[in-house]
Design an enzyme around this catalytic site. Structure first.
Site, PDB file in Angstrom:
ATOM      1  CG  HIS A 105      39.272  56.425  62.150  1.00  0.00           C
ATOM      2  ND1 HIS A 105      39.884  57.385  61.373  1.00  0.00           N
ATOM      3  CD2 HIS A 105      40.145  55.389  62.226  1.00  0.00           C
ATOM      4  CE1 HIS A 105      41.072  56.947  60.975  1.00  0.00           C
ATOM      5  NE2 HIS A 105      41.260  55.734  61.497  1.00  0.00           N
ATOM      6  NE  ARG A 106      31.710  59.892  62.943  1.00  0.00           N
ATOM      7  CZ  ARG A 106      30.476  60.052  63.444  1.00  0.00           C
ATOM      8  NH1 ARG A 106      29.429  60.010  62.629  1.00  0.00           N
ATOM      9  NH2 ARG A 106      30.304  60.263  64.730  1.00  0.00           N
TER      10      ARG A 106
END
Lengths: 333, 413
Positions: B386-387
């Site tokens: 998700h980064r």
């Protein structure tokens, strides 16, 4: 297990002893037998039958009932060149011969600076359960095993008995030879012809991996039966027969205990201060860091041997009691 | 004059001696030439005579201690004399482990043997002695109700040889005595079958990934009819070597081309886009999981992809992958369809941003134009970091990929 070679005949323990004596008497004129009822009677156990006929009364000598006398004269005869075989009918009576054996026979070679030797054999018996009561049922081989200068033989099979008897007669030291009264009629394979068995060499009577049963004389058969019963419960017992309590094959005892991690010593002498104690200490000392259970001793109960058959049977180790003890040590009880 | 008693040198190369015993106690009167103490060197044990007559005083060494040669260990005082002040101060230089802590040689050795930090030791005297170390060990050693643990000699020996603490075992013998079997059982428990290097690497990488990468998952069921037809057509043309995986590599590479953010990585607080599209294939081998890489997959023809895939998978199974074969991956495909798995979620293969988990192609009843139809269906799971990839971007990529699978137009060949 050392087994006779070739086509061995099957003969009794008594016949094996008889053969050994006859062969050695033929081989060496200096060998003679002296004891109570040894000639025509051939002993009450019929072990010596036929010997007087072959060798005559000069070499198979019936004596008065005087154990100290015949033992003492045998020590003297041995010191002066003969090779006597003294027959003491019951092992209980060695108490009467103790001074001659312990203080004379055992010491003379040493005290004379090696100038004299006493090549004599004291043939006698051990073993209970013959309904012979307290004075005719003891197994006193520990008494003589205790004394430096003596060798002590405790054979368990006809084969061993013959080979060891011949070695005993040829040995230049005094040798006490204990025969189990109840084993005289036991049969076993014995090869034709000449053989001897050295002293101080234990025999593995049965191989096993879980527990070592060290047994002497009459107790070897008890141990073998116990091993049979144990096998049915999945315990593999090794039966080791020292054959001589002195010299003692410590190495083989220790080796077996190291292999199995557990040991029971079974001997028909009194358990208290007995042969079992000596053998157990040998194993505890030599195999200590390989033992998974305390070394156990099974000997005759600490009582005068009872005349009552029911009670007498309780005083000595049996296949059942040995099996019980072995299961306990193996954690299978 | 007060006379000092020193640790004598008994040999040329001797630098310390062990005080075996004092033959006189502090306060005893001694006569010069009288045996005073027993000293042991690495070679001999000897009695040392008193160097003077008087009273034995200020004894600073205890029996059992190892003391440097020349060190004063006591004084012999005539009536009315006392120990010189400088001597009282300079007593027992001993072995100084910490500048602040004085410790006797015996205590130092004990501390070393038991891995005791000397700073942890407290003493009531001027220096740490054997008693202080013993007191410390008393508090630290596991208590067995103050009793020796019952164990057979053999069990005890085996435990020692195998570095097993008897206190951790449960004994099956009489009174809970530990027997050989108990030690052997614990040994087989405490020594699981050895893990291969490859397995350890996999374990560490995935543990690292799971701990540091915030995962999220997107699931999408796709119609595999065209994919099946495509492969059937290729097989008909005699190109049998091409697998569904090859087709998927081709389509994924195409989708990644359109969504470079999925072909990226999180590095030093920023997103780094990869210049190449290098697709890794998760391959189960005998001793673990390896991910050989097909470099520049977007520039390869299907035949090239198949041949490269065949080469690297073979090398993976033979344990002959080169560094190049496993480096530089920018996206991974893990296909468990051949094992009958319908759908699963994979762990992102760091430093990549996403991994596609592919399930089997199976006939399903699906509504098509309002009619219940049987179609070969396949479930895709996209696991994302998700980064690097957010839900919307990941969804768009997956949507594009789904479309390519359902309508693989223009990619044939």
């Amino acid at each position: 297990m050392s087994m006779p070679d070739g086509n061995a005949r099957v003969i009794t323990f008594a016949q094996a002893i008889n053969e050994a004596l006859a062969e050695e008497m033929r081989r060496d004129e200096r060998v003679f037998i002296i004891g109570e009822d040894v000639a025509e009677a051939g002993t009450p156990f019929k072990v010596l039958s036929g010997l007087v006929q072959e060798f005559g009364r000069d070499r198979v000598i019936d004596s008065p009932i005087s154990e100290p006398g015949i033992t003492g004269l045998s020590v003297g005869a041995a010191m002066t060149g003969m090779r006597p075989v003294v027959d003491i009918m019951f092992g209980d009576f060695i108490t009467l011969t103790m001074d001659q054996i312990v203080n004379q026979a055992a010491k003379i070679h040493y005290m004379s600076g090696g100038k004299l030797k006493v090549p004599m054999v004291l043939r006698t018996t051990l073993g209970a359960t013959r309904r012979s009561a307290a004075q005719h049922s003891q197994s006193l081989h520990a008494w003589l095993s205790h004394v430096p200068g003596l060798k002590v033989v405790v054979p368990s099979t006809p084969y061993d008995a013959k080979g060891l008897m011949k070695t005993a007669i040829r040995d230049d030291n005094p040798v006490a030879f204990f025969e189990d009264k109840l084993m005289f009629q036991d049969k076993g394979p014995v090869p034709e012809g000449e053989y001897t068995i050295p002293f101080g060499v234990a025999d593995i009577k049965r191989e096993g991996t879980d527990i070592t049963l060290v047994a002497t004389s009459s107790m070897v058969q008890v141990a073998l039966k116990a091993a049979e019963m144990l096998a049915e419960t999945g315990i593999s017992a090794e039966v080791v027969d020292p054959r001589t309590t002195f010299p003692l094959d410590k190495e083989r005892l220790i080796k077996s205990a190291i292999k199995t991690s557990r040991a029971i010593i079974i001997d028909e002498g009194y358990e208290r201060y007995g042969v079992t104690a000596e053998l157990a200490s040998v194993i505890a000392d030599g195999a200590f860091y390989y033992l998974d259970a305390p070394v156990k001793r099974m000997g005759a109960m600490d009582v005068p041997v009872p005349f009552s058959p029911v009670l007498e049977d309780l005083t000595v180790p049996t296949p059942e009691t040995v099996t019980h003890m072995a299961k306990m040590l193996c954690g299978k009880l | 004059m007060p006379k000092e008693v020193i640790m004598p040198a008994l040999g040329m190369s001797q630098d310390s001696g062990v005080l075996v015993a004092w033959l006189k106690q502090e306060g005893d009167s001694v006569v010069e030439g009288e045996p005073l103490m027993e000293i042991e060197t690495d070679k001999v044990t000897v009695e040392i005579e008193a160097p003077a007559s008087g009273t034995l005083a200020h004894v600073t060494a205890a029996a059992g201690e190892e003391i440097p040669v020349g060190q004063t260990i006591a004084w012999i005082l005539a009536p009315g004399e006392s120990v010189p002040e400088h001597a009282a101060l300079s007593e027992a230089p001993a072995v100084s482990v910490m500048a602040s802590q004085k410790i006797s040689p015996v205590a130092a050795r004990m501390a070393r043997q038991h891995d005791v930090d000397v700073d942890q030791l407290a003493t009531t005297g001027s220096r740490i002695t054997r008693a202080d170390v013993e007191a410390y060990l008393e508090t630290k050693l596991p208590e067995h109700d103050g009793q020796r643990i019952p164990a057979s000699p053999k069990a005890r020996r085996l435990a020692k040889e195998n570095g097993i603490d008897l206190a951790e075992l449960t004994g099956s013998g009489p009174d809970g005595a530990i027997l050989t079997a108990d030690v052997l059982a614990s040994r087989s428990e405490s020594q699981p079958p050895p893990v291969s290097r490859a397995w350890r690497i996999m374990a560490h990488r995935l543990e690292e990934s799971w701990r540091t990468i915030p995962h999220f998952y997107l699931r999408r069921e796709v119609d595999a009819s065209r994919l099946v037809a495509w492969r059937a057509a290729l097989m008909k043309r005699g190109i049998e070597k091409i697998t569904y995986t090859d087709l998927l590599v081709k389509l994924v590479a195409q989708a990644l081309h359109q969504y470079p953010q999925v072909n990226a990585m999180w590095l030093d607080d920023t997103i780094v886009f990869n210049d190449h599209i290098n697709i890794g294939l998760a391959v189960a081998v005998e001793d673990g999981l390896v991910v050989p890489v097909i470099h520049d997959a977007d520039r390869c023809s299907l035949a090239e992809l198949a041949s490269r895939r065949e080469t690297i998978v073979a090398r993976a199974h033979d344990g002959k992958l080169s560094l190049d074969d496993i480096q530089g991956g920018t996206f991974t495909i893990s296909n468990l369809g051949m094992y009958g798995v319908d759908s699963f979620s994979a762990i992102v293969n760091p430093p990549q941003a996403a991994i596609l988990a592919v399930g089997r192609i199976a006939d399903r009843a699906v509504p098509v134009n309002g009619q219940l139809t049987i179609r070969p269906q396949m479930t895709l799971n996209l696991s994302c970091d998700h980064r690097v990839v957010d839900g919307a971007r990941g969804a768009k990529f997956l949507d594009t990929l789904a479309e390519l699978i359902e309508e693989p137009l223009g990619l044939l060949g």
